[in-house]
Scaffold this motif. Structure first.
Motif, PDB file in Angstrom:
ATOM      1  N   UNK A  35      71.025  71.319 -20.708  1.00  0.00           N
ATOM      2  CA  UNK A  35      71.992  72.352 -20.719  1.00  0.00           C
ATOM      3  C   UNK A  35      73.324  72.022 -20.691  1.00  0.00           C
ATOM      4  N   UNK A  36      73.618  71.263 -19.859  1.00  0.00           N
ATOM      5  CA  UNK A  36      75.268  70.700 -19.694  1.00  0.00           C
ATOM      6  C   UNK A  36      75.627  70.100 -21.230  1.00  0.00           C
ATOM      7  N   UNK A  37      74.643  69.505 -21.954  1.00  0.00           N
ATOM      8  CA  UNK A  37      75.244  68.844 -23.231  1.00  0.00           C
ATOM      9  C   UNK A  37      75.496  70.036 -24.226  1.00  0.00           C
ATOM     10  N   UNK A  38      74.966  71.359 -24.150  1.00  0.00           N
ATOM     11  CA  UNK A  38      75.186  72.243 -24.893  1.00  0.00           C
ATOM     12  C   UNK A  38      76.736  72.872 -24.837  1.00  0.00           C
ATOM     13  N   UNK A  39      77.509  72.595 -23.657  1.00  0.00           N
ATOM     14  CA  UNK A  39      78.598  73.265 -23.353  1.00  0.00           C
ATOM     15  C   UNK A  39      79.714  72.066 -23.215  1.00  0.00           C
ATOM     16  N   UNK A  40      79.288  70.996 -22.853  1.00  0.00           N
ATOM     17  CA  UNK A  40      80.193  69.857 -22.313  1.00  0.00           C
ATOM     18  C   UNK A  40      81.144  69.458 -23.218  1.00  0.00           C
ATOM     19  N   UNK A  41      80.712  69.361 -24.679  1.00  0.00           N
ATOM     20  CA  UNK A  41      81.694  69.390 -25.562  1.00  0.00           C
ATOM     21  C   UNK A  41      83.090  69.954 -25.935  1.00  0.00           C
ATOM     22  N   UNK A  42      82.595  71.321 -25.510  1.00  0.00           N
ATOM     23  CA  UNK A  42      83.973  72.033 -25.951  1.00  0.00           C
ATOM     24  C   UNK A  42      84.778  72.022 -24.508  1.00  0.00           C
ATOM     25  N   UNK A  43      84.083  71.865 -23.533  1.00  0.00           N
ATOM     26  CA  UNK A  43      84.993  71.788 -22.279  1.00  0.00           C
ATOM     27  C   UNK A  43      85.730  70.349 -22.326  1.00  0.00           C
ATOM     28  N   UNK A  44      85.355  69.445 -22.876  1.00  0.00           N
ATOM     29  CA  UNK A  44      86.167  68.193 -23.041  1.00  0.00           C
ATOM     30  C   UNK A  44      87.183  68.320 -24.009  1.00  0.00           C
ATOM     31  N   UNK A  45      86.919  69.040 -25.095  1.00  0.00           N
ATOM     32  CA  UNK A  45      87.812  69.350 -26.042  1.00  0.00           C
ATOM     33  C   UNK A  45      89.105  69.931 -25.579  1.00  0.00           C
ATOM     34  N   UNK A  46      89.241  70.502 -24.471  1.00  0.00           N
ATOM     35  CA  UNK A  46      90.265  71.497 -23.653  1.00  0.00           C
ATOM     36  C   UNK A  46      91.020  70.202 -23.151  1.00  0.00           C
ATOM     37  N   UNK A  47      90.783  69.022 -22.990  1.00  0.00           N
ATOM     38  CA  UNK A  47      91.525  68.079 -22.023  1.00  0.00           C
ATOM     39  C   UNK A  47      92.164  66.954 -23.190  1.00  0.00           C
ATOM     40  N   UNK A  48      93.428  66.595 -22.956  1.00  0.00           N
ATOM     41  CA  UNK A  48      93.778  65.534 -23.480  1.00  0.00           C
ATOM     42  C   UNK A  48      93.513  64.142 -23.261  1.00  0.00           C
ATOM     43  N   UNK A  49      93.413  63.167 -24.229  1.00  0.00           N
ATOM     44  CA  UNK A  49      93.118  62.021 -23.880  1.00  0.00           C
ATOM     45  C   UNK A  49      92.107  61.760 -22.767  1.00  0.00           C
ATOM     46  N   UNK A  95      80.388  76.139 -17.775  1.00  0.00           N
ATOM     47  CA  UNK A  95      81.512  75.473 -18.144  1.00  0.00           C
ATOM     48  C   UNK A  95      82.746  75.638 -17.409  1.00  0.00           C
ATOM     49  N   UNK A  96      82.913  76.742 -16.638  1.00  0.00           N
ATOM     50  CA  UNK A  96      84.162  76.903 -15.851  1.00  0.00           C
ATOM     51  C   UNK A  96      84.184  76.015 -14.631  1.00  0.00           C
ATOM     52  N   UNK A  97      82.801  75.846 -14.139  1.00  0.00           N
ATOM     53  CA  UNK A  97      82.862  74.939 -12.976  1.00  0.00           C
ATOM     54  C   UNK A  97      83.256  73.394 -13.416  1.00  0.00           C
TER      55      UNK A  97
END
Length: 108
Positions: A35-49, A95-97
């Motif tokens: 389940x986390x794998x479904x949203x973690x990529x989008x969350x990580x894309x919010x952060x630099x480096x 994703x928010x958490x």
């Protein structure tokens, strides 16, 4: 997205970096991990480096125990061989958490 950690030596090298790094403990059989794998990529894309790694808890049980990983998925942040943060599975369901947790250590 996540580079797999395949040895204890690699884990030690990863967590010794001068910049904060994210390590996800997971298992292949874990539905919450999928389940986390479904949203973690989008969350990580919010952060630099952000450097992100994953490690299979079942293959490295002693290492997981040493890091107090009791539930999966667990997200841990390390820098200079120190654990800076640990988001336990019960608090990593949305994703928010995850974004709020990562925001403590990484720039958007």
């Amino acid at each position: 997205m996540f580079e797999n950690i395949l040895s204890e030596d690699q884990f030690k090298s990863v967590i010794s970096q001068e910049q904060p790094v994210l390590v996800k403990f997971y298992a292949e059989w874990c539905p919450d991990c999928k389940r986390m794998d479904m949203f973690i990529g989008e969350v990580l894309s919010e952060f630099q480096d952000i450097s992100s790694y994953s490690i299979d808890k079942d293959q490295f049980e002693e290492l997981a125990n040493n890091q107090d990983v009791m539930g999966i998925p667990s997200l841990l942040v390390f820098q200079n061989n120190r654990k800076l943060g640990h988001l336990h599975s019960a608090n990593a369901k949305t994703p928010d958490q995850v974004s709020e947790f990562l925001g403590q250590f990484f720039k958007k």
